[in-house]
Design an enzyme around this catalytic site. Sequence first.
Site, PDB file in Angstrom:
ATOM      1  N   THR A   1       0.730  -1.383   0.083  1.00 48.88           N
ATOM      2  CA  THR A   1       0.129   0.013   0.046  1.00 48.88           C
ATOM      3  C   THR A   1       0.826   1.380  -0.023  1.00 48.88           C
ATOM      4  OG1 THR A   1      -1.836  -1.064   1.039  1.00 48.88           O
ATOM      5  CG2 THR A   1      -1.857   1.216   1.486  1.00 48.88           C
TER       6      THR A   1
ATOM      7  N   SER B   1       1.192  -7.498  -0.678  1.00 49.43           N
ATOM      8  CA  SER B   1       1.807  -8.552   0.270  1.00 49.43           C
ATOM      9  C   SER B   1       1.137  -9.978   0.403  1.00 49.43           C
ATOM     10  CB  SER B   1       1.910  -7.942   1.748  1.00 49.43           C
ATOM     11  OG  SER B   1       0.857  -7.698   2.359  1.00 49.43           O
TER      12      SER B   1
ATOM     13  N   THR C   1       0.965  -4.412   4.416  1.00 41.64           N
ATOM     14  CA  THR C   1       0.848  -4.535   5.881  1.00 41.64           C
ATOM     15  C   THR C   1       0.125  -5.875   6.000  1.00 41.64           C
ATOM     16  OG1 THR C   1      -1.220  -3.452   5.652  1.00 41.64           O
ATOM     17  CG2 THR C   1       0.535  -2.029   6.312  1.00 41.64           C
ATOM     18  N   ASP C   2      -0.744  -6.275   5.049  1.00 37.46           N
ATOM     19  CA  ASP C   2      -1.471  -7.509   5.094  1.00 37.46           C
ATOM     20  C   ASP C   2      -0.724  -8.638   5.858  1.00 37.46           C
ATOM     21  OD1 ASP C   2      -3.802  -6.434   4.554  1.00 37.46           O
ATOM     22  OD2 ASP C   2      -4.022  -7.382   2.752  1.00 37.46           O
TER      23      ASP C   2
END
Length: 322
Positions: free
Chosen positions: A12, A58, A91-92
């Site tokens: 992101t 990710s 971030t996932d």
Amino acid sequence: MKKIAIIATGGTIAGRGASGMTTNYKAGRIPVSEILRSIPDVSDRFKISLYSLMSIDSNEMGLNQWVLLKKTIEDIVASSAVDGVVITHGTDTIEETAYFLTLTLHTEKPVVLTGAMRPATAASADGPFNLYQAICLAGSSKAVGQGVLALFSSTIYSGRDIQKISNYKIDAFDKANTALGFMKDDEVYFNTTQNKKHTTGSLFSTMPLDHLPEVDIISYFAGARASLLDTGAKGIVIMGSGMGNYSKAWYEEMKILHQKGVYFVRASRVLDGIVFGDDVFDPDHICINAFTLSAHKSRILLMLSLAYTKNLEKIQEIFTEY
């Protein structure tokens, strides 16, 4: 002037969407060099080298990408011309990448992961400030030997304990136990150090990683069929209820699979807590206890542990030390 290598993997922080909007964007579309231009004084304080390793969401991360990232970092830090490394990441799954690197990297130099909850094209994007602080952290002598770190919203996390707790807020991360420290703009403050084995102290940091066994995660839910456990994997992490719990039918199936050589870890679907050994849910002591590790991080540790040893007691010892 400290020399910092930035390895871009997408996410992101490099996302592009409709101008000003925070949703419906595509990850990994903007080069990190463009984000760096929005942080004017970085080039005056640090010598930056950029490595565009990959540009993916990710959720596309997996073992092959992790091994490539590990090798890339170790090649970079082998040079005395680099003082620290920053990795930009979605971030996932950042907490899984951070833990894999915690266990497998062989370096004392600072390695810091960061990312963003808002794409680069959003109003008040959070990526530039996270990246700025991550660079400052990677360039700090205080971060040397601290293991793999993650930096979000002025908070320093260990790669072992960082945990995503919100899929919406920019302050989206918390910690399984306690944060390692905080930052005031570019100033680094550590409250504590990581007391679990990591990086150069990890037995996995010099181990070949080409053929790790398959390990699956199966979540228990009320009425879950025991047949779900028979995945064909060498290891199964059970994301159990409460303190890693499940039904009697599940345990009967687990005993059958254990006799066939399958290894089980008891973890919890609850975000906060600890999983100890339990004579009621595991009376035959066929399970490894995850303690404070999440199911997703337990999977990584079990993969590495099974490549190192098949001894159940030794693997349980590893889970207490890492």
